[in-house]
Design a protein around this motif. Sequence first.
Motif, mmCIF file in Angstrom:
data_model
loop_
_atom_site.group_PDB
_atom_site.id
_atom_site.type_symbol
_atom_site.label_atom_id
_atom_site.label_comp_id
_atom_site.label_asym_id
_atom_site.label_seq_id
_atom_site.Cartn_x
_atom_site.Cartn_y
_atom_site.Cartn_z
ATOM 1 N N LEU A 159 0.887 -1.309 0.057
ATOM 2 C CA LEU A 159 -0.132 -0.007 -0.092
ATOM 3 C C LEU A 159 0.908 1.135 -0.093
ATOM 4 C CD1 LEU A 159 -3.236 0.848 0.163
ATOM 5 C CD2 LEU A 159 -2.639 1.289 2.903
ATOM 6 N N VAL A 197 1.147 3.416 -2.997
ATOM 7 C CA VAL A 197 -0.382 4.058 -3.134
ATOM 8 C C VAL A 197 -0.546 5.326 -2.253
ATOM 9 C CG1 VAL A 197 -2.908 3.782 -3.274
ATOM 10 C CG2 VAL A 197 -1.326 1.754 -4.026
ATOM 11 N N VAL A 245 -6.476 -5.810 -3.490
ATOM 12 C CA VAL A 245 -6.433 -4.591 -4.609
ATOM 13 C C VAL A 245 -4.931 -4.372 -4.839
ATOM 14 C CG1 VAL A 245 -6.570 -2.005 -4.846
ATOM 15 C CG2 VAL A 245 -8.572 -3.531 -3.887
ATOM 16 N N VAL A 246 -4.140 -4.390 -3.780
ATOM 17 C CA VAL A 246 -2.610 -3.730 -3.844
ATOM 18 C C VAL A 246 -1.491 -5.002 -4.114
ATOM 19 C CG1 VAL A 246 -3.108 -1.710 -2.695
ATOM 20 C CG2 VAL A 246 -2.000 -3.975 -1.422
ATOM 21 N N LEU A 277 0.727 -5.247 -7.106
ATOM 22 C CA LEU A 277 1.693 -4.229 -7.393
ATOM 23 C C LEU A 277 2.973 -4.801 -7.328
ATOM 24 C CD1 LEU A 277 -0.044 -1.036 -5.530
ATOM 25 C CD2 LEU A 277 0.139 -1.766 -7.882
ATOM 26 N N GLU A 337 -5.779 3.507 -10.083
ATOM 27 C CA GLU A 337 -6.854 2.739 -9.986
ATOM 28 C C GLU A 337 -6.797 2.149 -8.567
ATOM 29 O OE1 GLU A 337 -8.277 -1.539 -12.178
ATOM 30 O OE2 GLU A 337 -6.349 -0.676 -12.652
ATOM 31 N N ALA A 338 -5.572 1.733 -8.012
ATOM 32 C CA ALA A 338 -5.324 1.131 -6.652
ATOM 33 C C ALA A 338 -5.881 2.106 -5.717
ATOM 34 C CB ALA A 338 -4.083 0.652 -6.617
ATOM 35 N N CYS A 389 -8.861 1.830 -3.002
ATOM 36 C CA CYS A 389 -8.544 1.814 -1.608
ATOM 37 C C CYS A 389 -9.544 2.842 -0.900
ATOM 38 C CB CYS A 389 -7.173 2.083 -1.461
ATOM 39 S SG CYS A 389 -6.152 0.304 -1.879
#
Length: 436
Positions: free
Chosen positions: A188, A191, A336-337, A340, A372-373, A377
């Motif tokens: 994260l 992000v 979601v992450v 990455l 997008e991430a 989040c």
Amino acid sequence: MPLSDVPDSGGPLAEEEAEDLLRCICFKTGPPRTVGVELEWFVHDLHIPQLPVTPDRLRTAFGALRALPLKSALTVEPGGQLELSSPPAASLMDCVTTVSADLATVRAVLGTLDLTLTGSGTDPWSPPRDRLLREPRYDAMERYLDRTGPAGRAMMRDSASVQVCLDAGHEEPGPLGFERRWRLAHLLGPVLVAAFANSPTLHGEPSGLRSARQGLWADLDPVRGTAPDTGREPRATWAAHALDTPVMCVRGGDGPWTVPEALTLREWLRSGEPRPATRADLDYHLTTLFPPVRPRGHLELRMIDAQPGEDGWIVPLAVTAALFDDPEAAGAAYRVVEPLAALSAGADAAPPRDALWRGAARDGLTDPVLHEAADACFALALEALPRRGATTAVLDAVAAFREHHVVPGRCPADDRLTPATVTVTGAGTPGKDLRT
């Protein structure tokens, strides 16, 4: 140098004992219950922020602030930045309420001295400044960091952040397990860098980055400023990382501290030179490690730029706490992450050195993957915050940040680049109270 010359030295420490201590003290597990925040601010003239504040004026102000009955700890950084560190709070809103009250008190006192606080990852106006604090610790730190270039001096004197502190998590696996939370923090991290980038200048000049502050951290000592492989078991990996990182200095008495060349803590423990290392030396060594996520029993997330406005710091605190401490949001945010990780420069690349972190500092949310991430989040955080007891005002602040910045792919630095302005709030400036 005899141990008797070192304050609180204790007896000599063996390598095996040091490794056991590192495994025990860096990840203290249990149900996540507390949250904290450390806020760094630049101190500027209330009426002419571009006017340099003299060291004597800063010292007078800090002397007045130290006499205040604050719940948060108040300290001063080497360049004269002011830091407030909250006590561990039982909830997000307890943390917000405590720190907001302390900040109001601090601002009122500074206002009587015609000074104000500025939230920015780097100082928006000041050219390179002299170091305010002249102490053996910072003298040694500067000598050490100078070996790898100018980034260390700039980091000490010209950077400020919002650092979010969260419990390490459960011993058992799961969304709130400490191993998952350790990895989530690093995935994260880019992000958060991109979403809250707020330092497009360095020494008052355009830097070419949206987060010049993150750029400084990326250019530090390549071992000290990075994290170990977060895909491995955290305790053993962090212990090895701490032991194999060069010692910044060997503390002495009143004179200058020794700054050794390429002496790792492990080598010091084994050799006993220039004197035997102690438990106090181990504890001090840990304070000289600057990874984006530092395990101190709890997790200290260190990658977020200081934010503009009186209450701007509340948004990254609320978003981060919601994504970590709400089980549903934590599990979803990890999904979601997680992709990455594949964007790193290599399987063994340390996160701050890879292209993703540097891209976050340079591009902010104009990077489509990070955009997008971040949008996903923030949506998860907005769903989770009511479950975490957040007030309507906090929800509104997070929603407004998402609408103004995240959805269109902007960060606070973009507000300063077009047009080139920066938000400064002084004592007595009206602002929305996010506690109610």
